[in-house]
Write an enzyme that holds these catalytic residues in place. Structure first.
Site, PDB file in Angstrom:
ATOM      1  N   GLU A 121       3.020  -0.449   4.911  1.00 50.43           N
ATOM      2  CA  GLU A 121       2.912  -1.168   5.853  1.00 50.43           C
ATOM      3  C   GLU A 121       2.179  -2.522   5.550  1.00 50.43           C
ATOM      4  O   GLU A 121       2.254  -3.387   6.688  1.00 50.43           O
ATOM      5  CB  GLU A 121       2.166  -0.393   7.223  1.00 50.43           C
ATOM      6  N   ASN A 178       0.878  -1.223  -0.023  1.00 54.02           N
ATOM      7  CA  ASN A 178      -0.180   0.206  -0.260  1.00 54.02           C
ATOM      8  C   ASN A 178       0.694   1.227   0.009  1.00 54.02           C
ATOM      9  O   ASN A 178       2.145   1.202   0.174  1.00 54.02           O
ATOM     10  CB  ASN A 178      -0.972  -0.117   1.257  1.00 54.02           C
ATOM     11  N   CYS A 181       2.069   3.558   2.169  1.00 52.77           N
ATOM     12  CA  CYS A 181       2.869   3.969   2.902  1.00 52.77           C
ATOM     13  C   CYS A 181       3.674   2.673   3.525  1.00 52.77           C
ATOM     14  O   CYS A 181       4.772   2.605   4.444  1.00 52.77           O
ATOM     15  CB  CYS A 181       2.239   4.187   4.418  1.00 52.77           C
TER      16      CYS A 181
END
Length: 571
Positions: A266, A262, A264
């Site tokens: 994570e 995704n 960012c």
């Protein structure tokens, strides 16, 4: 109690017309508790509605933004993270652009691997033309995102990934060096173990055309590594995905190899997978300087059930996404407020004591999350693809349970520090409306150390954001209130590794670097991340991008500027 900052954020982005924050929490709790009706009578759902409502109202647990925005509304799209495929035809590429637009309109973020696209200069047999390559097609996604404001309330966010073995990897690595292009993308290179070992031995790697697998060229691995480090030093991009480590921990290897995350980083996901995220506010589990483990266990149990219910009540943007979401039932419970917890317990962020506490906390959360998922499997059934997973023959409700998200906005609503990040600065100048400068003092410094700074001390702190070299401040205060740029890079990485060790998905964390670090320092960061078995890493050198946070501004008339109690997580 919601802060003024939290209320402003809620009014701007989350509350429906005429809705109060309390009504928002009730709306979300009621909508998510409806997932229980698939398995239990109405009174059971009502019981969980009250529990969901209570933990949100008390700011002990909050789900990701799309859930707060859209639960109980006609839109009903509650997931934050998606990965979409990008295959090697114009039709498939633009199908993904269309689906990205639908997802971002509902508030979700999207990740893509562009590694399957043929390189620039390759032949296009159907038209007898020449391929423009992945970076060219990334511009299409970027422009489309530019035209869409996520959910009408926040700008779109993307992750672009390219394999280190793609012939266009150099162009990809440097595509953000002008600091103007691809503003809607974070980019990461998917780097293999083979690549790092070739860097170490000063060897070459093969760059292969994904269309036919043929080797286009051989390049020195070290040259590529240098270019990655130089670009990251200069612009903050690219990051690195340690892609082999990600796939060693892939819970459903029979369904395919993970190639992207995704926006960012994570949540590593397969094509068409999505993930629902939520975070426990660690600042709420400290009593008299001690962790309330029983309360933390309750919050984990409630959080896991909440996120699992989201899968059942969510309205999916495409059938393929619904099938993957319900097939694997991936969720990501994480934390926020770690820095505030350390401050409360008087533990310096860059200390072995903090690392040990990080491992103890996340180990506990991960263990209880797994136990809760097992209980849910006994109550509601395992995820359907379990026989194609590492849990074959067992009962588990969710293929993944934990993830450390950045929590940028929800931590501001909760009034705590973001994710597992340290404080960014004790005081800084922030430009707000019409470029007006305001002095902001970190609210956690005010909360725990008091409004004790003199005007002269404040003026000195504003030069760097740090109190470490300021006369007149007690040493014990300096030890506790250490900022991101005070902390040596290796401590950022060690902290990320401590949490990653006990996290199913991945950990989103920034390695903050001072302005004067070298490219060699960046290389050391990337190497240590590889050695400590991180799944991904991002660096940000202060001053490498223009921003609204500034230090060292001359001729400031401190007394005329506002001392705001805005949250440090606004950074």
């Amino acid at each position: 109690m919601l802060s003024e900052t939290a209320l402003e954020i809620l009014k701007a982005r989350y509350l429906r017309a005429g809705e109060t924050p309390d009504e928002m929490f009730r709306r979300v709790a009621k909508a998510v508790s409806m997932g229980e009706l698939l398995y239990h009578p109405p009174q059971f759902a009502e019981k969980w509605e009250e529990k969901f409502y209570t933990v949100m109202k008390n700011l002990e647990f909050l789900p990701n933004s799309p859930t707060l925005m859209n639960a109980g509304t006609e839109l009903g799209q509650l997931a934050a993270c998606f990965v979409l495929p990008v295959e090697d035809s114009v039709e498939e590429i633009f199908n993904s652009v269309k689906l990205m637009a639908i997802i971002q309109k509902s508030g979700g973020g999207t990740g893509f691997s562009f590694s399957h696209l043929r390189p620039e200069g390759d032949i296009v047999k159907l038209t007898n033309g020449i391929a423009s390559g992945p970076v060219s097609f990334m511009r299409v996604f970027d422009c489309a995102t530019d035209s869409i404001k996520q959910g009408g309330k926040r700008r779109g966010a993307n992750m672009g990934v390219l394999s280190i073995h793609h012939p266009d990897v150099k162009k990809f690595i440097t595509c953000k060096r002008d600091k103007k292009s691809f503003q809607n993308f974070n980019i990461s290179v998917a780097a293999t173990d083979e690549f790092f070992e070739k860097v170490k031995s000063n060897g070459e790697i093969e760059l292969k055309n994904p269309r036919d697998g043929k080797v286009w060229k051989r390049v020195k691995a070290k040259d590529l590594f240098d270019l990655i480090a130089e670009s990251a030093w200069d612009s903050g991009d690219p990051g690195i995905l340690y892609i082999d480590e990600i796939n060693r921990k892939n819970p459903t290897p029979d369904l395919g190899r993970i190639e992207a995350t995704n926006p960012c980083g994570e949540v590593p996901l397969l094509p068409y997978e999505e993930c629902n995220l939520g975070s426990i506010n660690l600042a709420k589990v400290v009593k008299n300087g001690q962790i309330d483990w029983k309360k933390l266990e309750e919050l984990v149990e409630i959080g896991i059930r909440f996120l699992d219910n989201v899968i059942d009540v969510n309205r999916y943007p495409a059938k393929e996404i619904e099938l993957m979401a319900k097939g694997n039932r991936k969720i990501g419970l994480g934390v926020m407020g770690f820095a505030e917890l350390l401050i409360n317990m008087k533990i310096p962020y860059n200390s072995n004591e903090a690392l040990e506490l990080a491992e103890k906390l996340m180990s506990f959360i991960n263990k209880k999350a797994f136990e809760t998922s097992v209980k849910l499997a006994e109550e509601k059934g395992s995820f359907p693809n379990i026989e194609k997973s590492i849990y074959k023959g067992k009962k588990v409700r969710n293929a993944t349970r934990t993830s450390i998200a950045p929590t940028g906005t929800i931590s501001m609503i909760a009034g705590t520090t973001p994710s597992i990040e340290p404080l960014f600065a004790i005081a800084y100048v922030k430009k707000i409306l019409e470029n007006r400068a305001t002095v902001q003092i970190d609210p956690f410094f005010l909360k725990y150390a008091g409004n004790t700074l003199s005007e002269e001390q404040l003026r000195e702190i504003l030069k760097t954001g740090s109190i470490q070299k300021i006369p007149g401040i007690p040493e014990d205060v300096k030890r506790i209130f250490i900022t991101a740029l005070d902390i040596p890079p290796e401590w950022h990485i060690k902290m990320q590794a401590a949490f990653q060790k006990h996290t199913d998905n991945s950990v989103s964390k920034t390695v903050n670097l001072p302005y004067n670090v070298t490219v060699e320092d960046v290389k050391k960061v990337f190497w240590l991340g590889y050695q400590l078995k991180l799944k991904g890493i991002t660096v940000f050198r202060y001053g490498s991008k223009e921003g609204v946070i500034e230090f060292g501004i001359e001729n400031l008339e401190i007394e005329k500027l506002i001392k705001s109690k805005a949250c440090s997580c606004q950074l």
